[in-house]
Every structure is written in C-alpha cells, then in structure tokens.
Design a protein around this motif. Sequence first.
Motif: not given
Lengths: 665, 338
Positions: A290-291, A302-305, A322-327, A340-344
């Motif tokens: 998830f990105k 925008r959502v906060r970590k 990963f990558r500073k909470d981006k992924i 099942k996938e990112e969109i979910d």
Amino acid sequence: MKYTYKTLLNYFIDEIKKDEIFKFLEILGLTPKIIKEENDDIIFEIETPANRPDLLSFWGLAKEISPFVKIPLKNPEIKKLEEEILDFIPIEIENENDCFYYSCRIIKDIDNHQSHGQIKKILENVGFRSSFLVVDISNFVMCEIGQPLHIFDLDKIKEKIIVRKGKKGEKLITIDGKERDVEDILIIADVEKPIAIAGIMGGINSEVTSNTKNILIESAYFNPVIIRKGSKKLGLVSEASIRFEKGLSVSLAKMGMERATKMIKELCGGKIGKESFSGKQINEGNEIIFKKESVEKIIGIRVRKEFIRNLFEKLGFSYKEFRKDKIYVIKVPENRKDLKEEIDIVEEIAKYSMYSSIPLEMPKVNLKPFIHNSNYYTISKIKEILVNFGFCEVITLSFISEKLVENFKLDAIKIENPISQSFSFLRCSLIFNMLEVMKYNISHQNKELEIFEIGRVYKKIGDKYNEIDSLMIMSLNRGTFFDFKGKIESFFEKFGVVEIENIMTENFYAEDNNNCDIYYQNEKIGSLFLVSDKLKKFYGINEEIYACEIEIGLISKFINQDKKFKKLPIFPAAKRDFSFLLPEDINWKMVKEEIKKLSLPIETLEVFDIYKGGNIPHGKISISFSVSFRSFDKTLINEEIENFEKMIIDTIERKFSGKLRGENV
Amino acid sequence: MVEEIIKKAENFFEEGKKEIENITDEELLEKWRIKFLGRKSFLNQLCTDIPNLSKEEKIICGSKFNELKKNLIKLYEDHKNKVRKREIKYNLTFPGRRFFTGNLHPITKVIDEIVDIFHRLGFGVAEGPEIETDFYNFTALNTPEEHPARDIWDTFYIDKKNNILLRTHTSPVQVRIMEKYLPPLRIIAPGKCFRRDSFDSSHSPMFHQIEGLMVDKNIKFTHLKGILTYFIYEFFKKEVKLIFSPSYFPFTEPSAELSISCVICSGKGCSTCGNTGFLEILGCGIVHPNVFKNVGYESSEFTGFAFGMGVERLAMLKYGIDDIRHFFYNDIRFLNQF
C-alpha cells in the motif's frame, strides 16, 4: 443479521454509549434498523455487504467500529483444551476443492439438557429458536465469531465422516423435516448414508435429541462456490450457508472448534476427545503493498501516519513501513478475504476518514467533443414534435403474454424464467401493449385519445438478438383517418420529408387491406393502417383505431439533416381549386405524376376534400384539390393561368376519366 | 360693466356644468353641446358686447371667455366618453375553446432533465443493448460467476446456457463505451433495465436507470462528490443535505451510497423516508481497477467514477407519486398531470 447493544459491549473492555455505537455504524454505512428497545438493551438489524461475512458476527461488528473508539477490544477467549479421551472419528474428503478444511471432535457423556440463561436469551433476541444447550452453543459461536458449526449425535454416525458429492438417487431429510434430493450436492456422510448437507443444513438422522449423550462437533471451511451453487439448486438458504458462500477461512474454523469445545465443556461437561482434521494447506491472510500517495490520488485527501497506524492495528493488520512511512507492506487477517489489493486498503482508509469529511471539488477537464453514442437526441426531437401535435407519450412494459403469442403465432423472444405468463415474452411490436393502454383508458371513460410510444422491439434473426427503436402512433376518436394521416404527413414535413408516397399492401396488424406503407426516396420508412378487428377483439376494443408504425433508424438520417435556406419568392402566386369526380379506386399518386409531367409552374398541390356517397354516383369519388401556381421570374397573367387550368382538367379527364364538378371555385 | 359680463358668463358655465351631470345618452348630450358650445350659445351672445369695452377690459374679458369655453369643451369631451354606447363584441368571460395538448411521459421528463443537467457538465449520451450477455452485465463488472453479490440482481434469462440475459442495470454501457473509446470520457446512459421483481406498488420487472461515468487522469472521490452535489441541487432546485456513506458494489471501490434529506418532509420524518428524514438516491464509487483491466485500460494512468440511479424512484419523489405501476398503466388522467 440482528445484533444487540449489550452483546456488542461484551467485546469491549469498557462501556461505550449506544448513541456513539450507532453513530459509528452510520458513518460506516452499516445503518442499524432498530427492532426492539427493552430495559437498557436495543435489538437492531444491519444489512451487511455481500463481501463481508466477518460482519455477520458480534465480534466482527465490534472490530469494525473499534478504530473509532479508544476503548480496546475484548476478544473471545480461545484456549486449546487438553483431550481427555482418545476417541476420534476419521475424516475422508473426496475432493479437496469442495472442502478446503474439515475438523471434528468427539465429546462424550455430556449433560444434555434444554438451553437456558444468557445464551438462550441472546439467541432468542437475535432471532434463533432455542434448542438443546449444545445446539445453542454452536449457534452462539456462529453469531459470536461467524463460524458455522454443526453438532451431530455421535451414536448415529457409522465409522467415519466422508465429505463427498451426493450420488444419484440419494436423499436426505433435513432438520426442517423436508426430504431433499442431494444428487451432486456436497454432503457429509458416514459409511452408510448422508447425514448432512455440507455447509447448509444437518440431517434429521443424526440430529441431537433428548437421548443424545455423545456428540460430534463439526467445524469446516467449504468452497464458497460449491455452497452457493448447492444452496441455489436446493432453494435452501440457512444461517450457515449465507456465511459459507461468502468465503470463510481455515483459521476461523479452528477458532470455532476451540471456542465451541471450551463452552460445551464448561456448560455441559463431558469428556473431550481428540480433534481430527483433514484438508489442504492454504496460505491465508493476503499480503498487500500500500502506497500512502494512493489515498491522495484516488480519494483526494491526505492522511497522517498516526491515523494509518491506529487503523491498521485496530483492524488487526500486521504491517511494515518503508521509505519514511510512504509504503506499507500489510498482512490482513485471514477472515478479511475482501481485502485483496491496494484499492481495498484505500477504501478502508476512506471509510474511516469518514466520507462526510472528504471535500467537494469540480474536476478540471480537457475540452473535447462529447461522445454521443445513441439515438437519444433524434428520439427527443421526434417526441417534441409529436407532443406539439397533441399526442401523449406512453411507456409500456417490454413484456407480452404467452396467451397473446400463442393466439397470433407471434415470432417473439421467450424469457426462460418469467415472473408470470403475462410477462413471459419480449414484445416484437409496440402495438400490443399500446392497445392495452387504449383498452385501459376506454374502460376509464377516456374515449378520445392520441398516443405514441418510442421503445425497442426485440427480434431474433438467426443467432442474433436484434433491438430496433420503433415508433408507434395511435389515434382513437380524434377525427377521421385523414385527420390522422394529415398529422403524420405534417410530422414528416417538420423534418423536411415532404414527398412521401403510399403503397397499399397487406399488414399483419391491419384490417383486411387497410394498410399503406410509407415510402420516401424509394425506401420504406413505415406503415399507416386501421388496426385489425381480430387484434382489437383480443383486447376487447370495439372502436376504430388508426395506427402508424415507423422505424426510427430509417428516418433518423432525415431528422438530423441540417436545413438549408431557400429564397423567398418575389412574384405573387395564383391559387385555383378543382373538384373532380373520379373512379373510387383511383391512385392519387399517378394523378399527381401526370400533372407533374405537364411541367407547369406549380408550387403546391393539396387535396382538401374527399367525398363519397350522398349525391356522388356509385363507384365514384369526389376529390377536391387546390393548386398554387407561381413563377420565379415573373407575375403570371390571367390567360396563362387559365391555360394551365385547362391543361390540368384535360389531363385528368382524358387519362383518368375524371369529370370536373361544377365551375372552378 | 366688465364684472357683470364675466359674472353672467361664469353663471352660464356653472349652469352647463350642472346640466351635463344628469345627461345619460348621446342625444341629450348633443342638445347640451348645441346649447353651451353652439354658434348661438349664450357665451357667444355675450361676446357681442365685447367691442364696447375698453382695451384692457377686452383683454380680461377675452381671456376669461376663452378659459370658460375651454372648460366647457373639456366637460363635453369627458362626458361624451361616459355616455358613449358600448358595443360588446364577445362576452370575454366565457372560457376559451381548448385544444388537445400532448405530453411527455413523466419518466421521459425526468430522464431529459437529468441528461440535460449532465450535458451542461460536458457529459455525452450513450446507450447499449437491453438484451445483454453475462459478460457485460456481470463478469466485466468484476462480478464473476458465483459471486455472492449477484444475488442483488435477480436476473431474467433469455438463453441461460449461452449467457444471454436482460440487463439488470445500465452499468454494462460503461464497459461497452470503455471498450470503444479511450479516456477522457464523460458519459451519461439512460435506459431500461429488468429484474425478476413482482409488479406491485413499489416494484416493477422493468424500470429505468441512468448511469454516469467519468474517466480521466486525476479523477478523485472529491470530484465524484462535487459533480453529484451539483446534480442534486440542480435536480431538486434547492440546497438539500447530502450524505455519502460507504456501500458495496463489485464494480466500484470505494463505493458509496448517496442519501439526501427527505424532499417531502425536509428531514423531519415522514412515510416516504420511513421516518428517517433521509432518502437513498443513488449508488456510486470509484471505478474498480478490475473493470479497467477488463476493458484494457491502464489503471495506474487513469481513474474514474461511476454512478447509477433509478429514474422511477426520482420521478416518484419529484412528483409525489405513491405507486410505481402508474407509470406503466398510462392512464391519460395520470399522464396529463405532468
């Protein structure tokens, strides 16, 4: 499914106000419908989405609202108990694609009695009929965690459990007392007989009764497609089948077995036997990348970590950043097969961000010509003109009855599973249901009407199903046939279709030969007729009805033609009226053509009266028409016009044995 | 001498003024005119005395006479209008003779209005077949066979073996359009749909739906909310309250259901909204990546939203109709109301 407020609270470590719970459910689109309020409890029902079997449980619903609340969840107590006896039943799965996992456990010497207390009350509140305590426990576990279980009377099972498809001629009486043909349906059987329909309903032959001492608990994970097909085929939907068909999991089946074992041991005693299980190894719990930027890209927020972390933890996701909470690499719980996938994941974040707080925006777009892929605007133009002419639009159902189709031997498309005989075929013409409208209005004392319908008619040609945009116009008691025909001609004229021709032919829907086909530029574009008596009789109509049927596709090119300006005439016109006695069967088109051949400066030629009977000799008809002469380059003088008149009279008298009536008016 | 003459003239005027008040017909008025404005009127007679007066007196007297004469003429003209015999050509209070006016069906009116609103936003019109294949109606819309969501749409089959059915929604048009055209796309697709529902006051086996689809680069959920909010304001012609809440459709994700504050009771609660104060109006969402995959779009490049609404329901709300069957009975007394 039905839930109660108090029951939901059991799955949190502290109290949450009911208004809050209801507010959270609304936000999640799980709008509760209140069934009953009693004391300080509320029974309510929620329609859950088709892909969320996990919500068909108290615990699952509690988990769903948990990201909104600070109070932690209290999960049901699952503890593996030691076996006390060595008894077990072997399992044989015929096809592991039908049943992914099957487990069962013997409990012997239980204290079998009717249900009572808390469990009975909860089950009755959410709509179950209370039974023996062991059966109630299995239903309770299903309501609590969402895993359907089945309790067999152990002593009625011979040797082993076989999960297999029913054989030809095999039957089973299910616990609702109905005999079911189980051929090709997934069943649970022992070595001799079917004892249950897998995932749907148990059999009476292995049911728990007051004599039951020893039981067998079943907890399984069946192929959802097999359960759904079986349930449809049998026409049998149960609390178990609605959960199984949505897709459960091995881990849930394991959890169900332990939870039920523990509760039975606590409430009914008995000695716990060894669990036996069979099934293939399935990797459960989807892994999703998830990105964070996807939320911004798809939702526009925008959502906060911190928000993401809280949400993932409360929903039971394990994840790595990963990558500073981006992924994020997420592993979702086994019973969330909908993820099942990112969109979910994006959807989960949107849901808990609350749709109402997502802002409004108008999109910026590239200006390009619109895609117009329809007859919509052509049809709109036609409708507008017909309405201006006084016709009322009707819309009828696209279905016709079996009786109609049989009566007239219509070539209509049949519906395989109609809701009734009156709606069992697709219409092959608009005429039928429009006559029905006529009939309906006549019987309500509305005996003067002009209506039209534009809709598709359906025809099967070879293997192809054709849909044709058709227009039908009908007139009842609003003047003569020629008043009607005049409106049709004016209708065409509005589109620049001026010189239509009529050819009398037969028409299935017309009375005898009272039909003329309408031609324009040598193409047939429709027909104009008197509705046949046999059709009218079918609908119980006695009145004369005029009708016109036009295929939209054949006239749309004329309708959409751009109009071109014609210069207005400078010199005056001279109008002369003629009245002739002519043979009754005269073809007016030929008369017009002969006059045309004279090459006179005729601007218009219009019939204004047709008369038969009275003082007109038998076999003759009186036709009055008016001719407007106009030249484009001079004013016509009287002598010229008189000469033209003579030529017309001479032609009609000579070629059509016409006789001029009286003097020119 | 002058005063005397003027006095006499004024008396004459007063006499004329008094007499004219009682005159009610044109004949008597003419007699009055001769008496007071005729050649031989008393005023004219008095004029014969003027030459005997001094120059200044002539001026005073002349202007007074002129004034009185003017006033008499005005009295006459005003009164002439009052006593004039009026000719009534028609009794205009009788009703006019009516002609038959046609009417569009209320369903057409609602469809036209919705299409028009979206047309203004740059949406073109698309249509598709009513006899559809399982592929376009379900599979391409991320609802493969044995998907539990298929139960939402109870389907009429024409040839089940060959997957021929009557479309249960207008969503297949989305697929057909995307197969044919590349983004950017903005389409609105009205049409008939069929479901195996009984024919009763709130159900019909045939009904109308309008589908909308917008696909481009950078289309977001915020845009879906913006476009639909504009639509609702335009359609109901007032600022109703909108609520988007999560929902589930296989072909959109995230999916949403749009409810509005009840247009009948303004949110107070009534029978139309089942005392909730809100009405569910339409389903919508972001087009599911699997749908893009099925039509060969690159889902990393494009996003889009789709929505679908039931026309009968909107027409019933807009016109306050309580039984869906009215639309298909086509009672002329019903049709002429819109």
